[in-house]
Write a protein that holds these residues in place. Structure first.
Motif, mmCIF file in Angstrom:
data_model
loop_
_atom_site.group_PDB
_atom_site.id
_atom_site.type_symbol
_atom_site.label_atom_id
_atom_site.label_comp_id
_atom_site.label_asym_id
_atom_site.label_seq_id
_atom_site.Cartn_x
_atom_site.Cartn_y
_atom_site.Cartn_z
ATOM 1 N N PRO A 48 -1.384 4.480 -2.236
ATOM 2 C CA PRO A 48 -0.726 3.261 -1.720
ATOM 3 C C PRO A 48 0.541 3.274 -2.397
ATOM 4 O O PRO A 48 0.713 3.375 -3.706
ATOM 5 C CB PRO A 48 -1.511 2.075 -2.111
ATOM 6 N N ASP A 50 2.995 0.984 -3.169
ATOM 7 C CA ASP A 50 3.325 -0.610 -3.341
ATOM 8 C C ASP A 50 4.435 -1.115 -4.258
ATOM 9 O O ASP A 50 4.799 -2.291 -4.269
ATOM 10 C CB ASP A 50 2.085 -1.210 -3.936
ATOM 11 N N SER A 86 8.522 4.948 -0.124
ATOM 12 C CA SER A 86 7.513 4.890 0.598
ATOM 13 C C SER A 86 7.100 3.350 1.002
ATOM 14 O O SER A 86 6.389 3.030 2.071
ATOM 15 C CB SER A 86 6.296 5.598 0.518
ATOM 16 N N TRP A 87 7.323 2.467 0.246
ATOM 17 C CA TRP A 87 6.870 1.081 0.278
ATOM 18 C C TRP A 87 7.530 0.181 1.482
ATOM 19 O O TRP A 87 7.192 -0.740 1.927
ATOM 20 C CB TRP A 87 7.317 0.234 -0.982
ATOM 21 N N ILE A 89 8.363 1.540 4.765
ATOM 22 C CA ILE A 89 7.723 1.873 6.004
ATOM 23 C C ILE A 89 6.034 1.999 6.145
ATOM 24 O O ILE A 89 5.636 2.863 5.144
ATOM 25 C CB ILE A 89 8.394 3.063 6.605
ATOM 26 N N ALA A 90 5.401 1.467 7.040
ATOM 27 C CA ALA A 90 3.846 1.471 7.108
ATOM 28 C C ALA A 90 3.878 3.326 7.539
ATOM 29 O O ALA A 90 4.512 3.781 8.286
ATOM 30 C CB ALA A 90 3.616 0.687 8.304
ATOM 31 N N PRO A 91 2.474 3.785 6.878
ATOM 32 C CA PRO A 91 1.459 3.037 6.296
ATOM 33 C C PRO A 91 1.483 2.759 4.986
ATOM 34 O O PRO A 91 0.493 2.480 4.204
ATOM 35 C CB PRO A 91 0.588 4.025 6.599
ATOM 36 N N PHE A 92 2.664 2.929 4.247
ATOM 37 C CA PHE A 92 2.701 2.542 2.794
ATOM 38 C C PHE A 92 2.177 3.427 1.678
ATOM 39 O O PHE A 92 1.279 2.907 0.824
ATOM 40 C CB PHE A 92 2.583 0.878 2.517
ATOM 41 N N LYS A 93 2.128 4.856 2.073
ATOM 42 C CA LYS A 93 1.640 5.680 1.406
ATOM 43 C C LYS A 93 2.593 6.694 0.853
ATOM 44 O O LYS A 93 3.491 6.798 1.457
ATOM 45 C CB LYS A 93 0.642 6.442 2.139
ATOM 46 N N ARG A 115 8.848 -7.153 0.831
ATOM 47 C CA ARG A 115 8.991 -7.146 2.304
ATOM 48 C C ARG A 115 8.355 -8.750 2.814
ATOM 49 O O ARG A 115 8.869 -9.352 3.823
ATOM 50 C CB ARG A 115 7.333 -6.547 2.820
#
Length: 155
Positions: A48, A50, A86-87, A89-93, A115
Motif C-alpha cells: 500500500p 499511503d 503512488s499515493w 492514483i488508485a489503487p494506491f500501490k 486526499r
C-alpha cells in the motif's frame, strides 16, 4: 510546536513554495518525521502506498525488481527531493521498491490525509495537481531516458 517546523520545511521546498501559509499549514497537518537505517527497505512494490516522502538527509535508491537479476536502480533520490508518488492514483500501490542507501531522514506526508483535504476542497486538489504534475513528468522523462539507455536505443 512541531507543526511549525513542518510548515517551515514545506514552505522552503520548491513543490510547496507557491502555496499560501494556510495551505501549507493544511499540508503540515499530514506530516511526520521518518528515519531509516542504511539498507532498510522503505517500501516494496505492490505494498500500500499511503504516504510520500521529502528526503531531508541521505540517499534513497528507487528500484525495479527483475527476474533472475539484482534489482535495477532506476533513480537515486537525494536530500531535498521527493519520492513515493503512488499515493496519488488508485489503487494506491507502490510500483517500485525504495531502499535507504545510507542513514535517511525524511518527512512523510500521509496520502489519505492529503486526499481527504483535497476532496473537501476541490480547488486545493486541482492546484496541488497543477504544481505536482510537472515533477511527475520530469521523473517519467528521466525514467524513459534510462530505459532507452538500458536497451541501447538512441533517443
Amino acid at each position: 510546536m512541531e507543526i511549525h517546523r513542518f510548515e517551515e520545511i514545506l514552505a522552503q521546498h520548491p513543490l510547496f513554495a507557491s502555496f499560501d501559509t494556510a495551505t501549507i499549514a493544511l499540508f503540515a497537518g499530514c506530516a511526520r518525521h521518518e528515519h531509516f537505517r542504511a539498507g532498510e527497505r522503505i517500501y516494496s512494490e505492490g505494498t500500500p502506498a499511503d504516504r510520500f516522502f521529502i528526503v531531508t538527509h541521505g540517499d534513497v535508491a528507487l528500484e525495479v525488481a527483475t527476474p533472475e537479476r539484482e534489482p535495477i536502480i532506476t533513480e537515486t533520490v537525494h536530500a531535498g527531493e521527493l519520492f513515493g508518488w503512488s499515493w496519488l492514483i488508485a489503487p494506491f500501490k507502490h510500483s517500485n521498491d525504495a531502499v535507504a542507501l545510507n542513514e535517511v531522514r525524511a518527512i512523510s506526508l500521509d496520502g489519505a490525509c492529503l486526499r481527504t483535504k483535497c476532496e473537501a476542497n476541490p480547488a486545493l486538489g486541482y492546484t496541488m495537481f497543477q504544481h505536482w504534475v510537472p515533477h511527475l513528468v520530469t521523473r517519467l522523462r528521466s525514467l524513459r531516458l534510462q530505459v532507452l539507455d538500458l536497451y541501447g536505443v538512441k533517443a
